[in-house]
Design a protein around this motif. Sequence first.
Motif, PDB file in Angstrom:
ATOM      1  N   LEU A  59       0.566  -1.392   0.077  1.00 51.21           N
ATOM      2  CA  LEU A  59       0.064  -0.021  -0.113  1.00 51.21           C
ATOM      3  C   LEU A  59       0.887   1.204   0.388  1.00 51.21           C
ATOM      4  O   LEU A  59       0.895   2.002  -1.289  1.00 51.21           O
ATOM      5  N   ALA A  60       1.886   1.034   1.094  1.00 45.12           N
ATOM      6  CA  ALA A  60       2.750   2.563   1.270  1.00 45.12           C
ATOM      7  C   ALA A  60       3.284   2.223  -0.783  1.00 45.12           C
ATOM      8  O   ALA A  60       3.536   3.233  -1.227  1.00 45.12           O
ATOM      9  N   GLY A  61       4.422   1.691  -1.100  1.00 46.19           N
ATOM     10  CA  GLY A  61       4.529   1.657  -2.273  1.00 46.19           C
ATOM     11  C   GLY A  61       3.501   2.404  -3.582  1.00 46.19           C
ATOM     12  O   GLY A  61       3.952   2.956  -4.606  1.00 46.19           O
ATOM     13  N   LEU A  62       2.382   1.469  -3.698  1.00 45.79           N
ATOM     14  CA  LEU A  62       1.801   2.235  -4.819  1.00 45.79           C
ATOM     15  C   LEU A  62       1.298   3.979  -3.984  1.00 45.79           C
ATOM     16  O   LEU A  62       1.161   4.147  -4.887  1.00 45.79           O
ATOM     17  N   VAL A 219       5.206  11.904  -0.665  1.00 45.90           N
ATOM     18  CA  VAL A 219       6.089  12.629   0.232  1.00 45.90           C
ATOM     19  C   VAL A 219       4.795  11.249   0.932  1.00 45.90           C
ATOM     20  O   VAL A 219       5.950  11.023   1.925  1.00 45.90           O
ATOM     21  N   ALA A 220       3.953  11.710   0.767  1.00 44.64           N
ATOM     22  CA  ALA A 220       3.045  10.481   1.872  1.00 44.64           C
ATOM     23  C   ALA A 220       3.169   8.838   2.093  1.00 44.64           C
ATOM     24  O   ALA A 220       3.513   8.494   3.352  1.00 44.64           O
ATOM     25  N   GLY A 221       3.118   8.864   0.597  1.00 42.80           N
ATOM     26  CA  GLY A 221       3.373   6.916   0.533  1.00 42.80           C
ATOM     27  C   GLY A 221       5.372   7.315   1.142  1.00 42.80           C
ATOM     28  O   GLY A 221       5.766   6.078   1.704  1.00 42.80           O
ATOM     29  N   ALA A 222       6.338   7.987   0.795  1.00 48.83           N
ATOM     30  CA  ALA A 222       7.200   7.693   1.283  1.00 48.83           C
ATOM     31  C   ALA A 222       7.390   7.734   2.131  1.00 48.83           C
ATOM     32  O   ALA A 222       8.136   7.068   3.318  1.00 48.83           O
ATOM     33  N   VAL A 223       6.862   8.551   3.460  1.00 42.81           N
ATOM     34  CA  VAL A 223       5.868   8.617   4.558  1.00 42.81           C
ATOM     35  C   VAL A 223       6.307   7.130   5.200  1.00 42.81           C
ATOM     36  O   VAL A 223       6.568   6.590   6.314  1.00 42.81           O
ATOM     37  N   LEU A 224       4.738   7.491   4.986  1.00 39.37           N
ATOM     38  CA  LEU A 224       4.781   5.718   5.437  1.00 39.37           C
ATOM     39  C   LEU A 224       5.488   4.170   5.121  1.00 39.37           C
ATOM     40  O   LEU A 224       6.101   3.498   6.074  1.00 39.37           O
ATOM     41  N   LEU A 225       6.381   4.479   3.624  1.00 48.08           N
ATOM     42  CA  LEU A 225       7.119   3.411   3.553  1.00 48.08           C
ATOM     43  C   LEU A 225       8.134   3.583   4.747  1.00 48.08           C
ATOM     44  O   LEU A 225       8.815   2.419   4.910  1.00 48.08           O
ATOM     45  N   ALA A 226       9.636   4.475   4.649  1.00 45.41           N
ATOM     46  CA  ALA A 226      10.041   5.080   6.111  1.00 45.41           C
ATOM     47  C   ALA A 226       9.880   4.184   7.229  1.00 45.41           C
ATOM     48  O   ALA A 226      10.322   3.947   7.652  1.00 45.41           O
ATOM     49  N   ILE A 227       8.443   4.735   7.745  1.00 45.62           N
ATOM     50  CA  ILE A 227       7.867   3.895   9.302  1.00 45.62           C
ATOM     51  C   ILE A 227       7.930   2.530   9.109  1.00 45.62           C
ATOM     52  O   ILE A 227       8.185   2.041   9.823  1.00 45.62           O
ATOM     53  N   LEU A 228       7.675   1.934   8.194  1.00 45.35           N
ATOM     54  CA  LEU A 228       7.470   0.144   8.256  1.00 45.35           C
ATOM     55  C   LEU A 228       8.699  -0.291   8.053  1.00 45.35           C
ATOM     56  O   LEU A 228       8.648  -1.294   8.556  1.00 45.35           O
TER      57      LEU A 228
END
Length: 232
Positions: A59-62, A219-228
């Motif tokens: 999901l974060a990647g998408l 940016v939201a996806g990059a932040v979420l992916l980094a957190i995961l």
Amino acid sequence: MTTPDHPSPASQPPVPAGKDRIYRSPLGLAGGVLLLLVVLWLGFDALFKGHGRTPWLALAGLILVVPLILAFTLRPAVFANEERLRVRNPFRVITLPWGEVAGLRSGYTNEVLTRSGTKYQLWAIPVSLRARKKAARRQQRAADAARGGRPGGRGGGLGPAGPGFGGFSLRGPDTGPTRAETDKVMDDLRDLLEQHGAAETAQGEAGVRWAYEVMAPAVAGAVLLAILLVTG
């Protein structure tokens, strides 16, 4: 008797500008659609069939990748009419009245230059060096044929496209374009600049708007992916 009122020219609505000419890259559009289909297929497969943290990572990647694909392939376009040039790049929309355009330059990229010295790349009109070389070869063959079949203007022997007699090629005439397509587009834009650059309706200030509708999801996806990734 009364005479009908005729509105003064100042009270009449302004004449709308001509319809925009829209320039986009067909190869960019096709490549973007194919890439988007592959990413969505892989992403949704991992999202619905994955286990553990895989669906969240998918999901974060998408959220990160899909806006970037749209921005760099499907979004770029150039709109031109008699009043202004509007350039829609991946992360910005630049509106330039023709009076603010100093010139259009073609090199390894196609660019528009403003009178203030600012340079903007035209993402929707990419340069193809291969197409330029093919067009240059066609120009050379056409010039050789006009001179009589080969450089120097002497007939006989080998024609410009193969063996022939008296300067006539056995392959027949080359009817392909002698200008690369993107170079033709730049010629069209230069013609518009030359014709309307001094017009009163083509004056004004340049405007730049950032495409937050593209930047925010990425940016939201990059932040979420980094957190995961960090918490994993």
